[in-house]
Design an enzyme around this catalytic site. Structure first.
Site, mmCIF file in Angstrom:
data_model
loop_
_atom_site.group_PDB
_atom_site.id
_atom_site.type_symbol
_atom_site.label_atom_id
_atom_site.label_comp_id
_atom_site.label_asym_id
_atom_site.label_seq_id
_atom_site.Cartn_x
_atom_site.Cartn_y
_atom_site.Cartn_z
ATOM 1 N N ARG A 1 0.860 -1.187 0.000
ATOM 2 C CA ARG A 1 0.000 0.000 0.000
ATOM 3 C C ARG A 1 0.895 1.235 0.000
ATOM 4 N NH1 ARG A 1 -5.345 -1.714 2.253
ATOM 5 N NH2 ARG A 1 -5.435 -3.769 1.311
ATOM 6 N N GLU B 1 0.960 4.073 1.109
ATOM 7 C CA GLU B 1 0.442 5.025 2.099
ATOM 8 C C GLU B 1 1.308 6.278 2.063
ATOM 9 O OE1 GLU B 1 -2.224 4.436 3.700
ATOM 10 O OE2 GLU B 1 -2.439 2.252 3.686
ATOM 11 N N ARG C 1 -0.543 2.744 12.681
ATOM 12 C CA ARG C 1 -1.055 1.438 12.250
ATOM 13 C C ARG C 1 -1.012 1.164 10.748
ATOM 14 N NH1 ARG C 1 -7.521 1.574 12.603
ATOM 15 N NH2 ARG C 1 -7.866 3.555 11.603
ATOM 16 N N HIS C 2 -0.350 2.034 9.987
ATOM 17 C CA HIS C 2 -0.238 1.798 8.546
ATOM 18 C C HIS C 2 1.207 1.564 8.122
ATOM 19 C CE1 HIS C 2 -4.230 3.760 8.595
ATOM 20 N NE2 HIS C 2 -4.453 2.902 7.627
ATOM 21 N N GLU D 1 -9.376 -1.549 13.812
ATOM 22 C CA GLU D 1 -9.703 -2.550 12.794
ATOM 23 C C GLU D 1 -8.543 -3.508 12.539
ATOM 24 O OE1 GLU D 1 -10.483 -0.905 8.817
ATOM 25 O OE2 GLU D 1 -9.575 -2.774 8.156
ATOM 26 N N SER E 1 -11.145 -6.773 7.384
ATOM 27 C CA SER E 1 -12.369 -6.383 6.712
ATOM 28 C C SER E 1 -12.758 -7.508 5.776
ATOM 29 C CB SER E 1 -12.238 -5.028 6.027
ATOM 30 O OG SER E 1 -11.541 -5.181 4.851
ATOM 31 N N ARG F 1 -1.060 -6.013 12.443
ATOM 32 C CA ARG F 1 -2.086 -5.356 13.280
ATOM 33 C C ARG F 1 -2.622 -6.287 14.348
ATOM 34 N NH1 ARG F 1 -6.033 -1.445 10.182
ATOM 35 N NH2 ARG F 1 -4.462 -0.169 9.165
HETATM 36 O O1 4AD Z 1 -9.340 -3.383 4.870
HETATM 37 P P1 4AD Z 1 -8.431 -3.861 3.790
HETATM 38 O O2 4AD Z 1 -7.898 -2.864 2.864
HETATM 39 O O3 4AD Z 1 -9.237 -4.998 3.029
HETATM 40 C C1 4AD Z 1 -8.786 -5.704 1.948
HETATM 41 O O4 4AD Z 1 -7.666 -5.723 1.542
HETATM 42 C C2 4AD Z 1 -9.815 -6.611 1.387
HETATM 43 N N1 4AD Z 1 -9.352 -7.126 0.090
HETATM 44 C C3 4AD Z 1 -10.040 -7.722 2.359
HETATM 45 C C4 4AD Z 1 -11.187 -8.594 2.031
HETATM 46 O O5 4AD Z 1 -11.031 -9.795 1.892
HETATM 47 N N2 4AD Z 1 -12.340 -7.995 1.937
HETATM 48 O O6 4AD Z 1 -7.227 -4.646 4.458
HETATM 49 C C5 4AD Z 1 -7.439 -5.790 5.254
HETATM 50 C C6 4AD Z 1 -6.658 -5.650 6.544
HETATM 51 C C7 4AD Z 1 -7.079 -4.481 7.432
HETATM 52 O O7 4AD Z 1 -8.162 -4.807 8.240
HETATM 53 C C8 4AD Z 1 -5.822 -4.261 8.238
HETATM 54 O O8 4AD Z 1 -5.714 -5.202 9.297
HETATM 55 C C9 4AD Z 1 -4.744 -4.551 7.250
HETATM 56 O O9 4AD Z 1 -5.298 -5.393 6.255
HETATM 57 N N3 4AD Z 1 -4.204 -3.335 6.634
HETATM 58 C C10 4AD Z 1 -3.008 -2.795 6.926
HETATM 59 N N4 4AD Z 1 -2.052 -3.167 7.788
HETATM 60 C C11 4AD Z 1 -0.934 -2.409 7.843
HETATM 61 N N5 4AD Z 1 -0.725 -1.322 7.076
HETATM 62 C C12 4AD Z 1 -1.644 -0.917 6.175
HETATM 63 N N6 4AD Z 1 -1.401 0.132 5.399
HETATM 64 C C13 4AD Z 1 -2.860 -1.658 6.090
HETATM 65 N N7 4AD Z 1 -3.975 -1.550 5.330
HETATM 66 C C14 4AD Z 1 -4.769 -2.580 5.676
#
Ligand code: 4AD
Length: 461
Positions: free
Chosen positions: A233, A235, A241-242, A384, A387, A435
């Site tokens: 990502r 970011e 947390r990211h 979170e 998801s 996380r």
């Molecule tokens: O909520 P996210 O973006 O969901 C998906 O990627 C969907 N494809 C999942 C699905 O099957 N619907 O990311 C899922 C999880 C988040 O809840 C969080 O725990 C983690 O990935 N996450 C990160 N962890 C660390 N750094 C980041 N930048 C994150 N972005 C998401």
């Protein structure tokens, strides 16, 4: 030759036994010319070793050699286990090794990047003893060295257990492990947080999630799949947390009747995970809590499932101003976490039936009200970690949803086409490994649970 014993296995029952131990010389202290003490570290356990001059066993020259050992050198120690009369405060093990032989296996440079003992202290100790905290950036610049602290050793053991339990549980439920490509043609989650790259002259990017390909595995008639792999990502803001790269634990499965089947799996998986961590990892959890004290996670044997609308009402009743069809922000999620804890006595819960407008294009709307969706987020201590959702598996409708979300459908054509040849209803979820460990242990920063964190300014070591 004796086999090696690990430091955490040294206890009273080994009194008078001869042991051979490999460890790191955490501290070395000479008392006069005839005696020296080493605190030997092995993972999150430490033991005191006594090297005392004794005719025919330990020479004066050996005491001198030991006294000159540099901290963090790796040594093999052979000796007899003894039980001192007074409690030992400077080591985790309540026995000592009366050393008879010592070999230096690998010498450490006398100029260490920072004092590891200081880096292993709790905030309370730092304040009490008025020490200077080792700065997080310095620690991360020398992450390979920082990883030696007992808390870090334990954190990454917990992380390893979390992925082991994840894989073992899912296999036992008939899930197949898959490995999807990380070089992909278009973004998988939409939005701007994508790392673009040049794929032999063709525009491409690093996968933001295995989302599209895990669904295409379902189109390939894999009934249930999971993946543990890197997620990228781009970011551009710093938060606790990211990360720009994290480890995703992903699940996708056929739905027979209702998307709650996905939540059932999630529920059983996480309750199993928390129960196993509690029963099998108490030493690790204690080692983490010694440096970062935390309250154990409160969870229920059957995970609370709270409808999004009920969450909104709880927040409104508490005086928080929230849009009933909008998303929650970090502060409102945290507040809801506190309210849920007070009302239901749990730090772990599922919030489901999110407004459709705040979910990705591939999310299935609710059959009874298209303002809402068959989706959920999961929280630990108000933050979170997961998801998930049911996906749209009808190609015409998927095209419509993608267009409505402003996505250039030509970039996801192969994904949409995958559903033209008979694909059952399906759903899944994605968990962020770093996380989960961060929040399970109530740590304050995700960099603590990432082996070599990648954030907007860090790409080394
Ligand atoms: O909520 P996210 O973006 O969901 C998906 O990627 C969907 N494809 C999942 C699905 O099957 N619907 O990311 C899922 C999880 C988040 O809840 C969080 O725990 C983690 O990935 N996450 C990160 N962890 C660390 N750094 C980041 N930048 C994150 N972005 C998401």
């Amino acid at each position: 030759q004796f086999p090696y014993t690990s430091v955490d296995a040294l206890g009273h029952e080994l009194k008078d036994c001869v042991v051979l131990v490999r460890g790191t010389a955490q501290t070395v202290r000479a008392v006069g010319k005839k005696m020296a003490f080493i605190v030997l570290r092995d993972g999150w356990s430490t033991v005191q070793c006594v090297v005392a001059e004794k005719q025919g066993v330990v020479s004066k020259g050996m005491v001198k050699f030991v006294a000159a050992l540099s901290r963090e050198s790796v040594v093999d120690v052979e000796g007899v286990i003894s039980v001192p009369e007074v409690a030992i405060t400077g080591a985790t093990q309540q026995v000592e090794i009366q050393v008879t032989k010592l070999y230096c296996i690998s010498k450490a440079s006398p100029n260490l990047p920072f004092n590891l003992e200081d880096a292993a202290r709790s905030d309370a100790e730092i304040e009490e003893q008025q020490l200077v905290r080792v700065n997080q950036d310095t620690r991360l610049n020398f992450r390979y060295f920082d990883l030696r602290t007992p808390a870090n050793q334990a954190i990454f053991q917990i992380q390893s257990e979390v992925s082991r339990i994840f894989g073992e549980f899912l296999r036992s439920e008939g899930f197949r492990e898959i490995h999807t490509p990380k070089l992909i043609a278009g973004s998988s989650e939409g939005g701007s947080a994508v790392f673009h790259l040049d794929y032999k002259g063709q525009a491409a990017c690093l996968a933001q999630s295995p989302q599209l390909h895990k669904q295409m595995a379902i189109a390939g008639r894999f009934r249930r799949v999971f993946e543990i792999g890197p997620v990228f990502r781009a970011e551009d803001s710093f938060t606790h947390r990211h990360l720009c790269e994290f480890t995703g634990l992903d699940v996708e499965m056929e739905i027979k009747k209702h998307y709650f089947e996905v939540m059932d799996i999630l529920d059983q998986l996480f309750v199993k995970m928390f129960n196993t961590l509690k029963s099998e990892c108490s030493n690790e959890l204690e080692a983490i809590a010694r440096q970062y004290p935390f309250e154990p996670l409160k969870y229920l044997e059957k995970t609370l499932r709270l409808p999004f609308q009920e969450g909104i009402e709880m927040l409104k009743a508490d005086g928080v101003d929230v849009d009933p069809l909008g998303d929650l922000n970090t502060a409102t999620e945290r507040r809801l976490g506190q309210l849920v804890r007070e009302k239901y006595g749990t730090d772990f819960y599922i919030l489901y039936r999110y407004p459709l407008a705040v979910r990705p294009f591939y999310t299935m709307p609710c059959y009874d009200d298209s303002n809402y969706s068959n989706s959920f987020d999961v929280f630990i201590r108000g933050e979170e970690i997961i998801s998930g959702a049911q996906r749209v598996h009808v190609p015409e409708f998927l095209t419509e949803r993608a267009q409505a979300c402003g996505i250039d459908v030509s970039t996801i054509k192969t994904y949409i086409d995958a559903f033209r040849y008979g694909t059952p209803p399906h759903g899944g979820f994605g968990v962020g490994l770093e996380r989960v460990v961060m929040l399970y242990c109530a740590l304050n920063n995700i960099r603590k649970t990432s082996l070599f964190p990648r954030d907007p300014t860090r790409i080394a070591p």
